[in-house]
Scaffold this motif. Structure first.
Motif, PDB file in Angstrom:
ATOM      1  N   LEU A 556       0.858  -1.193   0.000  1.00  0.00           N
ATOM      2  CA  LEU A 556       0.000   0.000   0.000  1.00  0.00           C
ATOM      3  C   LEU A 556       0.888   1.234   0.000  1.00  0.00           C
ATOM      4  O   LEU A 556       1.795   1.379   0.818  1.00  0.00           O
ATOM      5  CB  LEU A 556      -0.932  -0.034   1.222  1.00  0.00           C
ATOM      6  CG  LEU A 556      -1.947  -1.183   1.144  1.00  0.00           C
ATOM      7  CD1 LEU A 556      -2.504  -1.531   2.515  1.00  0.00           C
ATOM      8  CD2 LEU A 556      -3.097  -0.851   0.189  1.00  0.00           C
ATOM      9  N   GLN A 614      -3.418   2.551 -15.522  1.00  0.00           N
ATOM     10  CA  GLN A 614      -2.192   1.882 -15.965  1.00  0.00           C
ATOM     11  C   GLN A 614      -2.478   0.983 -17.166  1.00  0.00           C
ATOM     12  O   GLN A 614      -1.639   0.803 -18.033  1.00  0.00           O
ATOM     13  CB  GLN A 614      -1.597   1.040 -14.826  1.00  0.00           C
ATOM     14  CG  GLN A 614      -0.910   1.890 -13.764  1.00  0.00           C
ATOM     15  CD  GLN A 614      -0.434   1.049 -12.608  1.00  0.00           C
ATOM     16  OE1 GLN A 614      -1.160   0.881 -11.627  1.00  0.00           O
ATOM     17  NE2 GLN A 614       0.764   0.494 -12.720  1.00  0.00           N
ATOM     18  N   GLU A 641      -3.883  -6.769  -8.005  1.00  0.00           N
ATOM     19  CA  GLU A 641      -5.260  -6.470  -7.616  1.00  0.00           C
ATOM     20  C   GLU A 641      -5.844  -5.466  -8.601  1.00  0.00           C
ATOM     21  O   GLU A 641      -5.293  -4.372  -8.791  1.00  0.00           O
ATOM     22  CB  GLU A 641      -5.296  -5.907  -6.182  1.00  0.00           C
ATOM     23  CG  GLU A 641      -4.832  -6.932  -5.160  1.00  0.00           C
ATOM     24  CD  GLU A 641      -5.199  -6.547  -3.729  1.00  0.00           C
ATOM     25  OE1 GLU A 641      -5.884  -5.522  -3.544  1.00  0.00           O
ATOM     26  OE2 GLU A 641      -4.800  -7.281  -2.814  1.00  0.00           O
ATOM     27  N   GLY A 749      -7.023  -7.200   7.644  1.00  0.00           N
ATOM     28  CA  GLY A 749      -7.633  -6.081   8.365  1.00  0.00           C
ATOM     29  C   GLY A 749      -6.813  -5.689   9.573  1.00  0.00           C
ATOM     30  O   GLY A 749      -5.830  -6.348   9.927  1.00  0.00           O
ATOM     31  N   PRO A 755      -1.324  -1.712   7.920  1.00  0.00           N
ATOM     32  CA  PRO A 755      -0.206  -1.672   6.972  1.00  0.00           C
ATOM     33  C   PRO A 755       1.032  -1.143   7.700  1.00  0.00           C
ATOM     34  O   PRO A 755       0.937  -0.140   8.414  1.00  0.00           O
ATOM     35  CB  PRO A 755      -0.680  -0.703   5.893  1.00  0.00           C
ATOM     36  CG  PRO A 755      -2.167  -0.651   6.033  1.00  0.00           C
ATOM     37  CD  PRO A 755      -2.449  -0.850   7.478  1.00  0.00           C
TER      38      PRO A 755
HETATM   39  P1  C2E Z   1      -7.414  -1.301  -1.214  1.00  0.00           P
HETATM   40  O1  C2E Z   1      -6.569  -1.901  -2.250  1.00  0.00           O
HETATM   41  O2  C2E Z   1      -8.758  -1.861  -1.023  1.00  0.00           O
HETATM   42  O3  C2E Z   1      -6.588  -1.423   0.123  1.00  0.00           O
HETATM   43  C1  C2E Z   1      -7.126  -1.638   1.334  1.00  0.00           C
HETATM   44  C2  C2E Z   1      -7.308  -0.354   2.052  1.00  0.00           C
HETATM   45  O4  C2E Z   1      -8.047  -0.606   3.237  1.00  0.00           O
HETATM   46  C3  C2E Z   1      -5.986   0.229   2.551  1.00  0.00           C
HETATM   47  O5  C2E Z   1      -6.108   1.596   2.615  1.00  0.00           O
HETATM   48  C4  C2E Z   1      -5.861  -0.303   3.945  1.00  0.00           C
HETATM   49  O6  C2E Z   1      -5.050   0.450   4.797  1.00  0.00           O
HETATM   50  C5  C2E Z   1      -7.312  -0.238   4.357  1.00  0.00           C
HETATM   51  N1  C2E Z   1      -7.600  -1.207   5.414  1.00  0.00           N
HETATM   52  C6  C2E Z   1      -7.162  -2.488   5.501  1.00  0.00           C
HETATM   53  N2  C2E Z   1      -7.676  -3.067   6.649  1.00  0.00           N
HETATM   54  C7  C2E Z   1      -8.456  -2.117   7.242  1.00  0.00           C
HETATM   55  C8  C2E Z   1      -9.263  -2.120   8.411  1.00  0.00           C
HETATM   56  O7  C2E Z   1      -9.374  -3.086   9.153  1.00  0.00           O
HETATM   57  N3  C2E Z   1      -9.932  -0.981   8.702  1.00  0.00           N
HETATM   58  C9  C2E Z   1      -9.818   0.141   7.894  1.00  0.00           C
HETATM   59  N4  C2E Z   1     -10.485   1.238   8.241  1.00  0.00           N
HETATM   60  N5  C2E Z   1      -9.071   0.153   6.788  1.00  0.00           N
HETATM   61  C10 C2E Z   1      -8.395  -0.974   6.468  1.00  0.00           C
HETATM   62  P2  C2E Z   1      -5.082   2.564   2.014  1.00  0.00           P
HETATM   63  O8  C2E Z   1      -3.727   2.049   2.265  1.00  0.00           O
HETATM   64  O9  C2E Z   1      -5.414   3.897   2.460  1.00  0.00           O
HETATM   65  O10 C2E Z   1      -5.383   2.419   0.483  1.00  0.00           O
HETATM   66  C11 C2E Z   1      -6.543   2.852  -0.053  1.00  0.00           C
HETATM   67  C12 C2E Z   1      -6.674   2.454  -1.454  1.00  0.00           C
HETATM   68  O11 C2E Z   1      -5.686   3.097  -2.245  1.00  0.00           O
HETATM   69  C13 C2E Z   1      -6.422   0.997  -1.744  1.00  0.00           C
HETATM   70  O12 C2E Z   1      -7.552   0.242  -1.448  1.00  0.00           O
HETATM   71  C14 C2E Z   1      -6.067   0.957  -3.128  1.00  0.00           C
HETATM   72  O13 C2E Z   1      -7.229   0.958  -3.912  1.00  0.00           O
HETATM   73  C15 C2E Z   1      -5.401   2.268  -3.303  1.00  0.00           C
HETATM   74  N6  C2E Z   1      -3.950   2.026  -3.323  1.00  0.00           N
HETATM   75  C16 C2E Z   1      -3.086   1.869  -2.329  1.00  0.00           C
HETATM   76  N7  C2E Z   1      -1.862   1.669  -2.790  1.00  0.00           N
HETATM   77  C17 C2E Z   1      -1.970   1.668  -4.115  1.00  0.00           C
HETATM   78  C18 C2E Z   1      -1.044   1.503  -5.172  1.00  0.00           C
HETATM   79  O14 C2E Z   1       0.158   1.265  -4.986  1.00  0.00           O
HETATM   80  N8  C2E Z   1      -1.521   1.609  -6.436  1.00  0.00           N
HETATM   81  C19 C2E Z   1      -2.826   1.842  -6.668  1.00  0.00           C
HETATM   82  N9  C2E Z   1      -3.204   1.924  -7.959  1.00  0.00           N
HETATM   83  N10 C2E Z   1      -3.719   1.986  -5.724  1.00  0.00           N
HETATM   84  C20 C2E Z   1      -3.297   1.890  -4.415  1.00  0.00           C
END
Ligand code: C2E
Ligand code: MG
Ligand code: MG
Length: 777
Positions: A556, A614, A641, A749, A755
């Motif tokens: 992430l 992308q 993903e 989760g 993370p």
């Molecule tokens: P995602 O791929 O669905 O990633 C999961 C998001 O949910 C992550 O947020 C993670 O921190 C959060 N999460 C996981 N477990 C929990 C939990 O128990 N509770 C809560 N409240 N949140 C949880 P994050 O890191 O803020 O990322 C958000 C979104 O940003 C990601 O959703 C993904 O769609 C995107 N993202 C993150 N990194 C990348 C990346 O390298 N490339 C791209 N294209 N998108 C990214």
């Protein structure tokens, strides 16, 4: 004919400074008639024969033969000359050669005649021979002096060769002849010489003058022909007026423009206008104005063209130019096509060529006019509605641009109808703007009407198409005082409407301006961040639901901003996607995640999120390949993903990229499952390995029966399809218990781990069973 004698004649001709054409004519005159030849032959031969008869000396028979022979020689030369082509382009040497040939014949003849006469005098001492010989010789010389007077060299030779021997013979015949003959010869020479000179000078002058006059006439004729040709072949009509304002010339072009025109030569300006009017049937008013303006130009000498609109819609342009010597020339052009082209260009500059709707420029003109009226208290409420189609891009990409164009034409029609008289413009692509000036309904009601109209399905070329619309609304004067402000505000509101989901409209709020400003700042900072490498990856484990073992870790992205600290992807990824920066960022993420995963226990996979952008704007397959090659990570340890929205834009290129990734051995996971708009039929065609149930369903587990039912349905669907199923966002033991009972394969989760940076992850990975089920992280 020796070169010496030829040069003699050439030089003589040059000395005379004769124009070559005149010289040629003079020589031509020498060969002009047979009559003198015949007369010379008869009289000459008769001199010989008379002398022979009187004296009985056979020498006179030889003399007769010589005279006859020279005459025959001259006749042959004459025939030869006449059979040659004789043009004005004869070279000087050629002409001189013919003169030389003539002179040779003439001199030989006169020498034979002179010698025969002299012999007759000398030998016979017979009065008849003497008289006849002298008379013929002197007569011939006299006649020749007249005939050949234009060529003095020939004349002098002839007279000398004829009279010389005769004079010598007479002088030697005794005293009685001496005085008379000498006098006769002297008189003769004087007469010949003066006659020759006078005649020749006059003749030469006449010839030169005639030739000059002929040349001038030919020149005039040529110029007139050229002038006529130019006039009659010129594109356009022409009419020339003389000093007194009367028509003197009109060309074929003018008659061609106005075939029924009845214009007499010598007509006045009034007659000209009348004739044009009669031929074009222009309206009386147009004709009156045209007449006045044309007269004004002709009298005032102004250059501005005068236009005349005819009954059949043609437009003629009349341009007047005054001539220095008085009078004027009026040039007429049919400018109907030019005007039509100008109208077309003007239309193209203000209207969309595809839909026929006004374009951005026309819209701005109109809104400025409306606002100017509104500020004076005229007109009603003014609002701008910025319309953007939902799902148009996907249709355009998958079914092709021609289909996209047809759809846009239909959308334009519906917008126009639903706008009920308000102006609809197309700003380009799938963006339309409505200027609401009519009262009757609120901007929101209009927005709803527009969305409903667009969202009705379309049947085009056998395809059943559905698009939606999002609308941003800005009203005057609260949301912007000027045209540009209103358009900008409505655009910002549209952005929010789009983010709120499809088929929505949003009113502009001042906060949106701040948001837009913030987005712009982030965008600028992001560009710097991409260049300076200010990104980090945190990893969140995905654990086996039954054993708690870490099976994979999701990479992430985090942005360490110099002022704002760590920024979450939710804030900057949409901007990176809008600007296309996500392509470069995504390549970095892939490379870094694969490299990091090489330090993890064998078999632990790394999950990397891929943005739809992308796939659309980058070479995602190339990026994955390069990341795997550089790191050495086996492809089966990489999980990509992808989201359901990628499936929405189901283009051949996307399908190909997905197949290539699978063919490489990379695993595919469908992220945030259940939140997108993908249909199950599309799901069927994707070779994915894993379904990730979106956090929003997991959140409500144990609270609402619906979320339980949805999760259950997703799990059984995944099981039926033979896919692994993961639940994201597991935060509580209750959620975990339920998910375990529902036989979800993997869990992710905060309940297990947030993370974490790579260093912290290593600690977790070091334990054989890092995460004990039932224990919060
Ligand atoms: P995602 O791929 O669905 O990633 C999961 C998001 O949910 C992550 O947020 C993670 O921190 C959060 N999460 C996981 N477990 C929990 C939990 O128990 N509770 C809560 N409240 N949140 C949880 P994050 O890191 O803020 O990322 C958000 C979104 O940003 C990601 O959703 C993904 O769609 C995107 N993202 C993150 N990194 C990348 C990346 O390298 N490339 C791209 N294209 N998108 C990214
Ligand atoms: Mg993800
Ligand atoms: Mg997710």
């Amino acid at each position: 004919m020796s070169a010496f004698s030829l040069n003699l004649f050439v030089r003589a001709a040059r000395r005379e400074k004769l124009p070559q054409a005149v010289y040629a004519q003079l020589i031509d005159a020498l060969y002009g008639t047979y009559a003198s030849f015949v007369a010379g032959m008869v009289c000459g031969s008769a001199v010989g024969l008379v002398s022979w008869l009187r004296s009985g000396d056979p020498i006179f028979l030889w003399a007769t033969a010589a005279i006859f022979g020279t005459c025959a020689f001259r006749t042959v030369i004459l025939f030869w000359y006449r059979s040659q082509p004789r043009g004005d382009d004869m070279r000087l040497r050629e002409i001189a050669a013919w003169e030389l040939r003539y002179a040779a014949g003439a001199w030989t003849f006169m020498l034979a005649l002179g010698v025969t006469s002299a012999l007759g005098v000398y030998e016979g001492n017979d009065l008849i021979t003497l008289l006849y010989g002298s008379v013929v010789a002197v007569g011939c010389a006299g006649a020749i002096a007249g005939r050949n007077s234009a060529r003095p060299l020939i004349v002098s030779g002839q007279v000398l060769l004829c009279c010389g021997p005769l004079a010598i013979s007479l002088l030697s015949s005794g005293e009685p002849y001496l005085l008379g003959v000498s006098g006769m010869i002297l008189l003769f020479f004087a007469a010949v010489s003066s006659t020759t000179k006078t005649l020749y000078a006059g003749l030469r002058r006449a010839l030169v003058q005639t030739q000059a006059v002929q040349k001038l006439a030919a020149l005039h004729k040529r110029e007139k022909t050229r002038f006529d040709d130019a006039l009659n072949t010129m594109k356009g009509g022409l009419c020339m007026f003389d000093v007194s304002g009367r028509v003197v010339v009109i060309n074929a072009g003018l008659r061609c423009y106005f075939p029924t025109m009845n214009l007499a030569s010598g007509a006045t300006i009034g007659g000209f206008v009348e004739a044009i009017g009669g031929a074009t049937q222009a309206s009386t008013e147009d004709l009156r104005r045209f007449g006045l303006e044309l007269r004004d130009r002709l009298e005032g000498g102004r250059q501005t063209p005068v236009e005349l609109l005819t009954a059949d819609g043609s437009i003629f342009e009349f341009r007047v130019s005054l001539r220095a010597e008085g009078g004027a020339v009026v040039v007429v052009d049919d400018i109907s096509e030019r005007r039509a082209a100008e109208r077309e260009i003007k239309h193209l500059a203000h209207y969309c060529s595809l839909t026929g709707l006004p374009n951005r420029f026309r819209f701005r003109d109109e809104i400025q006019r409306v606002l100017s009226n509104a500020s004076k208290g005229l007109g009603g409420d003014v609002a701008v509605l910025y319309v953007d189609l939902d799902g148009f891009k996907e249709i355009n990409d998958s079914l092709g641009h021609p289909m996209g164009d047809k759809l846009l034409i239909e959308v334009a029609k519906r917008l126009h109808e639903a706008a009920h008289g308000d102006m609809v413009a197309r700003f380009g692509g799938d963006e339309f703007v409505v200027l609401k000036t009519k009262s009757g309904s609120s901007p929101e009601q209009l927005a709803k009407r527009l969305i409903d109209a667009i969202s009705e399905s379309y049947a085009i070329d056998g395809h059943h198409l559905v698009v939606g619309a999002s609308i941003g609304i800005a009203s005057w004067p609260g949301d912007g005082e000027t045209a540009d402000d209103l358009i900008r505000s409505s655009d910002m509101a549209l952005y929010h409407a789009k983010n709120a989901g499809r088929g929505q409209y949003a009113r502009f709020e001042p906060q949106m301006d701040a948001d837009a400003q913030r987005r712009r700042e982030i965008e600028m900072d992001l560009r710097v961040a991409v260049a300076s490498g200010a990104f980090e990856l945190h990893y969140q484990p995905l654990v086996d639901a039954s054993s708690g073992r870490i099976l994979a870790c999701e990479a992430l992205l985090r942005w360490r901003h110099p002022d704002k600290g760590l920024i979450s992807p939710a804030q900057f990824i949409p901007i990176a996607e809008d600007t296309g920066l996500i392509v470069a960022i995504g390549e970095w993420v892939l490379a870094k995640a694969c490299k990091d995963a090489m330090s993890w226990p064998q078999g632990t996979r790394v999950a990397v999120n891929l943005s739809p952008i992308q796939f659309k704007r980058g070479d995602v397959v190339g990026a994955v390949l390069s990341a795997l090659r550089t790191s050495g990570l086996p492809p089966e340890r990489l999980e990509c993903e992808i989201t359901e929205s990628l499936m929405m834009s189901d283009t051949p290129a996307t399908r190909e990229a997905i197949s290539s990734l699978c063919a490489m051995g990379v695993r595919l996971a469908l992220d945030d499952f259940g939140t997108g708009h993908s249909s199950l039929s599309r799901l069927h065609g994707i070779p994915f390995h894993k379904l990730k149930i979106d956090k929003s369903f997991v959140d409500k587990l144990g609270q609402t029966p619906e979320s339980m039912a949805i999760v259950k349905a997703i799990v059984s669907l995944a099981r039926e399809l033979g896919k692994t199923v993961v639940a994201e966002g597991v935060e509580t033991r209750v959620q975990m218990d339920i998910l375990q009972k529902l036989h979800v394969t993997e869990l992710q989760g905060y309940f297990f781990s947030k993370p974490v940076p790579i260093a912290d992850l290593h600690e977790k990975l070091a334990e054989p069973r890092v995460i004990k089920l039932g224990q919060a992280a």
